[in-house]
Design a protein around this motif. Sequence first.
Motif, PDB file in Angstrom:
ATOM      1  N   HIS A 209       0.825  -1.217   0.000  1.00 28.86           N
ATOM      2  CA  HIS A 209       0.000   0.000   0.000  1.00 28.86           C
ATOM      3  C   HIS A 209       0.859   1.267   0.000  1.00 28.86           C
ATOM      4  N   PRO A 210       1.708   1.505   1.008  1.00 27.79           N
ATOM      5  CA  PRO A 210       2.542   2.706   0.950  1.00 27.79           C
ATOM      6  C   PRO A 210       3.526   2.677  -0.208  1.00 27.79           C
ATOM      7  N   LEU A 211       3.958   1.486  -0.620  1.00 27.37           N
ATOM      8  CA  LEU A 211       4.844   1.401  -1.779  1.00 27.37           C
ATOM      9  C   LEU A 211       4.157   1.999  -3.002  1.00 27.37           C
ATOM     10  N   TYR A 212       2.889   1.643  -3.226  1.00 32.11           N
ATOM     11  CA  TYR A 212       2.177   2.198  -4.376  1.00 32.11           C
ATOM     12  C   TYR A 212       1.952   3.705  -4.215  1.00 32.11           C
ATOM     13  N   LEU A 213       1.682   4.157  -2.995  1.00 33.23           N
ATOM     14  CA  LEU A 213       1.521   5.591  -2.785  1.00 33.23           C
ATOM     15  C   LEU A 213       2.790   6.340  -3.165  1.00 33.23           C
ATOM     16  N   ALA A 214       3.943   5.787  -2.802  1.00 36.38           N
ATOM     17  CA  ALA A 214       5.212   6.413  -3.168  1.00 36.38           C
ATOM     18  C   ALA A 214       5.388   6.427  -4.684  1.00 36.38           C
ATOM     19  N   GLU A 215       4.941   5.386  -5.360  1.00 42.75           N
ATOM     20  CA  GLU A 215       5.027   5.343  -6.813  1.00 42.75           C
ATOM     21  C   GLU A 215       4.150   6.416  -7.443  1.00 42.75           C
TER      22      GLU A 215
END
Length: 390
Positions: A209-215
């Motif tokens: 989830h936060p990985l995709y937000l960073a992307e």
Amino acid sequence: MINGERQTKAAIRWAMVGGGKGSQIGYIHRSAAERDRYFQLVAGAFDLDAARGRAFGVELGLDPDRCYADYKAIFAAESARPDGIRAVSIATPNNTHYEISKAALEAGIHVICEKPLTFTTAEALDLQRIAEERNLLVGVTYGYSGYQMIEEAARLVADGTLGEIRLVNLQFAHGFHNEAVEDANPAIRWRVDPKFAGPSYVLGDLATHPLYLAEVICPELKIRRLMCARQSFIASRAPLEDNAVTLMEYEGGAFGTLWTSAVNAGAMHSQKVRIVGSKASIEWWDEHPNQLSLEIQGEPPRLLDRGMGYLHPETSGDDRISGGHPEGLFEAWANLYYRFALVIEALDEGAPDRVADLRYPGIEAGIEGVRWVENCVRSADQGGVWVDYS
């Protein structure tokens, strides 16, 4: 959006596989999909127990004849109907995502799937191939990306407010599984069983989830290599982890960290994204999702609020009510489903260019999440070593 005017010609006939009574996530799928009248639930295969799933579908107001025993039955019957479903949401355990998504795509049905999309990158790439051949959507429900302040964060990075991006500090570390709660809760038990969950627990379930937000916020950053260490503080969960720390080196010199945990005792969600640039930093916290912290070096810190005129115009495009009124997870998910509907209609009409600039978690987001987990597991299982991102 604030007026609730439909941006598509008609509601999309839609079904669910999974998400039945007792599901942790089924209700939010239905509420988000139907909130703005972009989707209409007309069918479902809600439960492994066919009778129980049928009864649940009837409770939802569906025709009993369109409450099916399993995904094979629903896709076969609905694809043969002139009024059959055009899209399906898949809310089942991880180990079924690939086979159900593939079956739906092969039946000509658009797919919206829970994450992780598949167990392996190869499986995710196979879904991408089929979807592209048949001109179909594969959407992934990274629901937090529907919050408006994530869009504002992306705009601040894009317009240079932060300067050169140096650090990406991510976390999703709750405390609700600090004991073996799965012993008494079947809805959690499968998440810590490799047969159903796949090669990871919190890395795939939370960290993506936060990985995709960073992307979304920093789309130019690409991981060069990473190092991951993972632990099973509840021993019965091994080999799956309930805590992990990942370090990431990006091409161009930026550095990232991601702490993910289900044993952060006393914490609620504690999902945070902090992006540090050469001029300023931003931070978003999912427990206060309508606000974004902006800290410019040498200036007083400021807190940006949803719905305000000083935000970028693109951020305000999803406003459902004026500033000062909180919007939450259901609105964020509804923003995703609204985008999925726009994409489905554009693809069905042979006009993909119409949504070429629309931001939504599609098949690429699903592939990247699976690839990241694979690399983390590869690093951790070698003793927490640096591995080239592949």
